[in-house]
Scaffold this motif. Structure first.
Motif, PDB file in Angstrom:
ATOM      1  N   HIS A 479       0.834  -1.203   0.000  1.00 31.02           N
ATOM      2  CA  HIS A 479       0.000   0.000   0.000  1.00 31.02           C
ATOM      3  C   HIS A 479       0.872   1.257   0.000  1.00 31.02           C
ATOM      4  O   HIS A 479       0.603   2.226  -0.745  1.00 31.02           O
ATOM      5  CB  HIS A 479      -0.924  -0.010   1.218  1.00 31.02           C
ATOM      6  N   GLU A 480       1.900   1.272   0.841  1.00 24.66           N
ATOM      7  CA  GLU A 480       2.781   2.435   0.941  1.00 24.66           C
ATOM      8  C   GLU A 480       3.579   2.645  -0.343  1.00 24.66           C
ATOM      9  O   GLU A 480       3.806   3.784  -0.767  1.00 24.66           O
ATOM     10  CB  GLU A 480       3.718   2.300   2.142  1.00 24.66           C
ATOM     11  N   LEU A 481       4.017   1.565  -0.962  1.00 21.53           N
ATOM     12  CA  LEU A 481       4.729   1.689  -2.238  1.00 21.53           C
ATOM     13  C   LEU A 481       3.837   2.336  -3.290  1.00 21.53           C
ATOM     14  O   LEU A 481       4.279   3.235  -4.026  1.00 21.53           O
ATOM     15  CB  LEU A 481       5.177   0.309  -2.730  1.00 21.53           C
ATOM     16  N   THR A 482       2.608   1.886  -3.370  1.00 25.42           N
ATOM     17  CA  THR A 482       1.680   2.447  -4.355  1.00 25.42           C
ATOM     18  C   THR A 482       1.421   3.926  -4.074  1.00 25.42           C
ATOM     19  O   THR A 482       1.429   4.765  -4.988  1.00 25.42           O
ATOM     20  CB  THR A 482       0.354   1.667  -4.333  1.00 25.42           C
ATOM     21  N   ARG A 483       1.187   4.233  -2.803  1.00 24.35           N
ATOM     22  CA  ARG A 483       0.961   5.630  -2.416  1.00 24.35           C
ATOM     23  C   ARG A 483       2.161   6.496  -2.787  1.00 24.35           C
ATOM     24  O   ARG A 483       2.014   7.562  -3.396  1.00 24.35           O
ATOM     25  CB  ARG A 483       0.696   5.698  -0.907  1.00 24.35           C
ATOM     26  N   TYR A 484       3.350   6.043  -2.435  1.00 22.63           N
ATOM     27  CA  TYR A 484       4.557   6.824  -2.691  1.00 22.63           C
ATOM     28  C   TYR A 484       4.771   7.042  -4.185  1.00 22.63           C
ATOM     29  O   TYR A 484       5.037   8.167  -4.636  1.00 22.63           O
ATOM     30  CB  TYR A 484       5.772   6.117  -2.077  1.00 22.63           C
ATOM     31  N   ARG A 485       4.631   5.999  -4.973  1.00 19.79           N
ATOM     32  CA  ARG A 485       4.863   6.128  -6.412  1.00 19.79           C
ATOM     33  C   ARG A 485       3.832   7.040  -7.068  1.00 19.79           C
ATOM     34  O   ARG A 485       4.156   7.779  -8.003  1.00 19.79           O
ATOM     35  CB  ARG A 485       4.862   4.742  -7.054  1.00 19.79           C
ATOM     36  N   THR A 486       2.613   7.024  -6.568  1.00 22.57           N
ATOM     37  CA  THR A 486       1.582   7.913  -7.099  1.00 22.57           C
ATOM     38  C   THR A 486       1.926   9.371  -6.824  1.00 22.57           C
ATOM     39  O   THR A 486       1.835  10.238  -7.699  1.00 22.57           O
ATOM     40  CB  THR A 486       0.207   7.571  -6.483  1.00 22.57           C
ATOM     41  N   ILE A 487       2.344   9.671  -5.585  1.00 23.23           N
ATOM     42  CA  ILE A 487       2.745  11.030  -5.211  1.00 23.23           C
ATOM     43  C   ILE A 487       3.952  11.464  -6.035  1.00 23.23           C
ATOM     44  O   ILE A 487       4.008  12.592  -6.554  1.00 23.23           O
ATOM     45  CB  ILE A 487       3.060  11.103  -3.706  1.00 23.23           C
ATOM     46  N   LEU A 488       4.918  10.579  -6.160  1.00 21.15           N
ATOM     47  CA  LEU A 488       6.137  10.892  -6.895  1.00 21.15           C
ATOM     48  C   LEU A 488       5.815  11.261  -8.344  1.00 21.15           C
ATOM     49  O   LEU A 488       6.311  12.265  -8.875  1.00 21.15           O
ATOM     50  CB  LEU A 488       7.092   9.694  -6.849  1.00 21.15           C
ATOM     51  N   GLN A 489       4.995  10.449  -8.988  1.00 18.87           N
ATOM     52  CA  GLN A 489       4.674  10.691 -10.390  1.00 18.87           C
ATOM     53  C   GLN A 489       3.861  11.965 -10.568  1.00 18.87           C
ATOM     54  O   GLN A 489       4.053  12.707 -11.529  1.00 18.87           O
ATOM     55  CB  GLN A 489       3.906   9.495 -10.972  1.00 18.87           C
ATOM     56  N   HIS A 490       2.955  12.240  -9.643  1.00 15.43           N
ATOM     57  CA  HIS A 490       2.090  13.412  -9.797  1.00 15.43           C
ATOM     58  C   HIS A 490       2.805  14.714  -9.505  1.00 15.43           C
ATOM     59  O   HIS A 490       2.604  15.713 -10.208  1.00 15.43           O
ATOM     60  CB  HIS A 490       0.868  13.303  -8.882  1.00 15.43           C
ATOM     61  N   SER A 491       3.645  14.741  -8.461  1.00 20.92           N
ATOM     62  CA  SER A 491       4.153  16.005  -7.945  1.00 20.92           C
ATOM     63  C   SER A 491       5.652  16.204  -8.054  1.00 20.92           C
ATOM     64  O   SER A 491       6.131  17.310  -7.764  1.00 20.92           O
ATOM     65  CB  SER A 491       3.738  16.172  -6.470  1.00 20.92           C
ATOM     66  N   TYR A 492       6.393  15.190  -8.450  1.00 20.19           N
ATOM     67  CA  TYR A 492       7.850  15.318  -8.479  1.00 20.19           C
ATOM     68  C   TYR A 492       8.458  14.869  -9.812  1.00 20.19           C
ATOM     69  O   TYR A 492       9.668  14.712  -9.905  1.00 20.19           O
ATOM     70  CB  TYR A 492       8.468  14.528  -7.326  1.00 20.19           C
ATOM     71  N   ARG A 493       7.619  14.684 -10.801  1.00 16.11           N
ATOM     72  CA  ARG A 493       8.084  14.325 -12.121  1.00 16.11           C
ATOM     73  C   ARG A 493       7.437  15.250 -13.141  1.00 16.11           C
ATOM     74  O   ARG A 493       6.460  15.941 -12.862  1.00 16.11           O
ATOM     75  CB  ARG A 493       7.760  12.851 -12.433  1.00 16.11           C
ATOM     76  N   THR A 494       7.947  15.259 -14.382  1.00 12.33           N
ATOM     77  CA  THR A 494       7.384  16.100 -15.418  1.00 12.33           C
ATOM     78  C   THR A 494       6.057  15.511 -15.889  1.00 12.33           C
ATOM     79  O   THR A 494       5.803  14.313 -15.743  1.00 12.33           O
ATOM     80  CB  THR A 494       8.339  16.182 -16.616  1.00 12.33           C
ATOM     81  N   PRO A 495       5.171  16.350 -16.464  1.00 13.58           N
ATOM     82  CA  PRO A 495       3.913  15.818 -16.997  1.00 13.58           C
ATOM     83  C   PRO A 495       4.150  14.699 -18.018  1.00 13.58           C
ATOM     84  O   PRO A 495       3.379  13.744 -18.058  1.00 13.58           O
ATOM     85  CB  PRO A 495       3.271  17.060 -17.634  1.00 13.58           C
ATOM     86  N   ALA A 496       5.202  14.821 -18.831  1.00 10.23           N
ATOM     87  CA  ALA A 496       5.487  13.776 -19.816  1.00 10.23           C
ATOM     88  C   ALA A 496       5.837  12.467 -19.133  1.00 10.23           C
ATOM     89  O   ALA A 496       5.416  11.381 -19.550  1.00 10.23           O
ATOM     90  CB  ALA A 496       6.633  14.206 -20.736  1.00 10.23           C
ATOM     91  N   ALA A 497       6.597  12.569 -18.015  1.00  6.17           N
ATOM     92  CA  ALA A 497       6.974  11.359 -17.288  1.00  6.17           C
ATOM     93  C   ALA A 497       5.782  10.739 -16.600  1.00  6.17           C
ATOM     94  O   ALA A 497       5.750   9.526 -16.336  1.00  6.17           O
ATOM     95  CB  ALA A 497       8.049  11.699 -16.241  1.00  6.17           C
ATOM     96  N   MET A 498       4.757  11.554 -16.303  1.00  6.11           N
ATOM     97  CA  MET A 498       3.548  11.006 -15.670  1.00  6.11           C
ATOM     98  C   MET A 498       2.787  10.102 -16.623  1.00  6.11           C
ATOM     99  O   MET A 498       1.944   9.325 -16.226  1.00  6.11           O
ATOM    100  CB  MET A 498       2.635  12.160 -15.229  1.00  6.11           C
ATOM    101  N   GLY A 499       3.102  10.238 -17.932  1.00  6.17           N
ATOM    102  CA  GLY A 499       2.503   9.345 -18.886  1.00  6.17           C
ATOM    103  C   GLY A 499       1.182   9.824 -19.425  1.00  6.17           C
ATOM    104  O   GLY A 499       0.481   9.092 -20.088  1.00  6.17           O
TER     105      GLY A 499
END
Length: 499
Positions: A479-499
């Motif tokens: 659960h924590e891995l999923t939560r962390y990766r979701t936050i990372l992709q949304h707020s700490y990566r570029t929109p292109a990297a978010m897919g």
């Protein structure tokens, strides 16, 4: 030290508190520390994690602010410079003096001599002398990638860098050693009753349980969120500032450069930070929901890349070079005049409504002064104590037991050599009230920002260690891995990297 485990809110609700500080950023942490040093029984509560908001996503600078002085805010600049010098003395491993270079090109305003006058005053306000002219040849040797067209040279001066979330944690550790109590993931839903007899409705964000605290004073130090609790007419203008982190090999700089954007002339920083190069910041009205983690927009990415590629024309930096992004929302006190965001003043304000003291605005650098002003407004100190505290020779008086190098702004985070990562994780998990994986990876440490994979390999290597320390089973870990990766992709990566 901060408790390793989160206190039970039900137990804290059974106690009588002199002061509850709402907000776990640098301002709230500063109020907590000063109150604890005065012997005031104080509890700090934070709806998210400590430093979750602006105080982990700033430009990492402890500085006077040259552009604030250019706007006529000499008092604010002097105050910030004096606080900068204090932090450099007291926290030399966390707040580090760093050369800043202001390149000057032919036909550019301001030129060499106006800048020399400004920097003479800047140093004088700080009671130092630390600026000089750097020739074009010396500048080209120091920053080989900098474009040389019309380059006259640079004014060199010094300010300071830090790790903002680690600075918050250092203040909280100091406050705990002075007897204060703090709790993350506890949100204030309402404050009722007059000052001296407040009832604070506090929601445990982990269990959903609602508890009532009885408290004499409430200080609302929630920054960009201040209007939600103040009870007064809105005063805060939330402004987003975003940054890019790229490999140092792609954009090598040893000093902090202040360069002007070709589109609007705004000064933007390019500086070394924990083994990478940071580029920022932007300055835009933040229209999104404040309770959702902010994220950089494609417009801001394009803006910052355009700056880099105009000033460093042979680098050809692209979106694929970006390791991570950081977007924070500044709490700026609105002038109400519809000014361009960069022209709004950065002074702090303290006001009262229905017995709640609200403090917002200001700078990371001046958190101590802001805290003292808030305590005065709350009636917890008088004018004599206010003057005494402002003149106090020292803020940090407890021995720090933080691991060496943790939070140093210029040192890369450790690799796996000699178990350095394991030792660091063990200390943080034991001493710093980690609740979620993003607390660990984005604020207690910066692995999520600094590692190209967001720390996936590190987490795989240390999963058992983390689970054992926090009492997680496999289901909670996933659960924590999923939560962390979701936050990372949304707020700490570029929109292109978010897919």
């Amino acid at each position: 030290m901060i408790a390793g485990k989160r206190p039970l809110l039900a137990e804290l609700a059974g106690e009588q508190w002199d002061l509850v500080v709402v907000g776990g950023g640098i301002t709230g942490a500063g109020v907590l520390l000063l109150a604890a040093q005065l012997g005031i029984k104080t509890l700090l509560v934070e709806k998210q994690d400590f430093a979750w908001g602006t105080s982990s996503r700033s430009s990492k600078m402890v500085h006077g602010g040259l552009r604030y002085m250019a706007q006529g805010a000499v008092r604010l600049t002097r105050e910030a410079l004096q606080e900068r010098e204090r932090l450099l003395r007291e926290l030399p491993d966390l707040v580090v003096r760093q050369p800043y270079l202001f390149p000057i090109r032919k036909g550019q305003f301001p030129g060499r001599w106006p800048m020399a006058i400004v920097l003479w005053l800047y140093d004088r306000l700080a009671s130092i002398r630390d600026h000089r002219w750097m020739s074009a040849a010396e500048l080209a040797e120091r920053v080989p990638a900098l474009g040389r067209e019309q380059l006259r040279g640079a004014m060199r001066y010094t300010d300071a860098l830090t790790d903002d979330s680690r600075l918050v944690l250092r203040v909280l550790h100091e406050a705990a050693a002075e007897g204060a109590t703090m709790l993350n993931y506890a949100g204030v839903e309402a404050v009722t009753g007059p000052q001296g007899e407040h009832e604070v409705a506090l929601r445990d964000q982990l269990t959903g349980a609602l508890h009532t605290l009885h408290v004499k004073h409430v200080i609302n130090a929630t920054g960009a969120w201040a209007d939600k609790l103040s009870g007064s007419a809105p005063r805060v203008r939330p402004l987003r500032g975003s940054h890019l982190l790229v490999p140092a090999a792609r954009l090598p700089v040893a000093d902090c450069l202040t360069v002007r954007h070709p589109q609007d002339g705004r000064p933007v920083f390019v500086f070394p930070w924990q083994g990478l190069t940071c580029i920022g910041t932007t300055d835009l009205d933040h229209k999104e929901d404040l309770d959702q983690e902010p994220a950089i927009s494609q417009r801001e990415i394009d803006y910052l890349l355009a700056l880099v590629n105009s000033q460093f024309p042979d680098v050809h930096l692209g979106e694929a070079d970006i390791i991570s992004t950081m977007a924070g929302v500044r709490p700026v006190i609105s002038s109400g005049k519809g000014l361009d965001p960069s022209r709004e003043r950065r002074d702090h304000a303290v006001w009262q409504e229905n017995g709640i003291i609200t403090v917002s605005g200001g700078k990371l650098t001046t958190f101590r002064v802001i805290a003292i002003d808030a305590l005065l407004a709350a009636g917890l100190i008088d004018q004599t104590a206010h003057r005494r505290l402002l003149a106090s020779p020292r803020l940090f008086r407890q021995a720090a037991s933080v691991p060496a190098g943790l939070g140093h702004p210029l040192k890369p985070w450790p690799g796996e050599e000699q178990g350095a990562q394991a030792a660091l994780l063990d200390w943080v998990l034991t001493h710093e009230m980690v609740v979620h994986l993003d607390d660990l990876m984005l604020r207690r440490t910066r692995f999520g920002n600094l590692l190209a994979d967001g720390g996936d390999a590190l987490l795989a290597a240390h999963a058992e260690r983390i689970c054992n320390a926090l009492g997680w089973d496999e289901q909670r870990w996933q659960h924590e891995l999923t939560r962390y990766r979701t936050i990372l992709q949304h707020s700490y990566r570029t929109p292109a990297a978010m897919g």
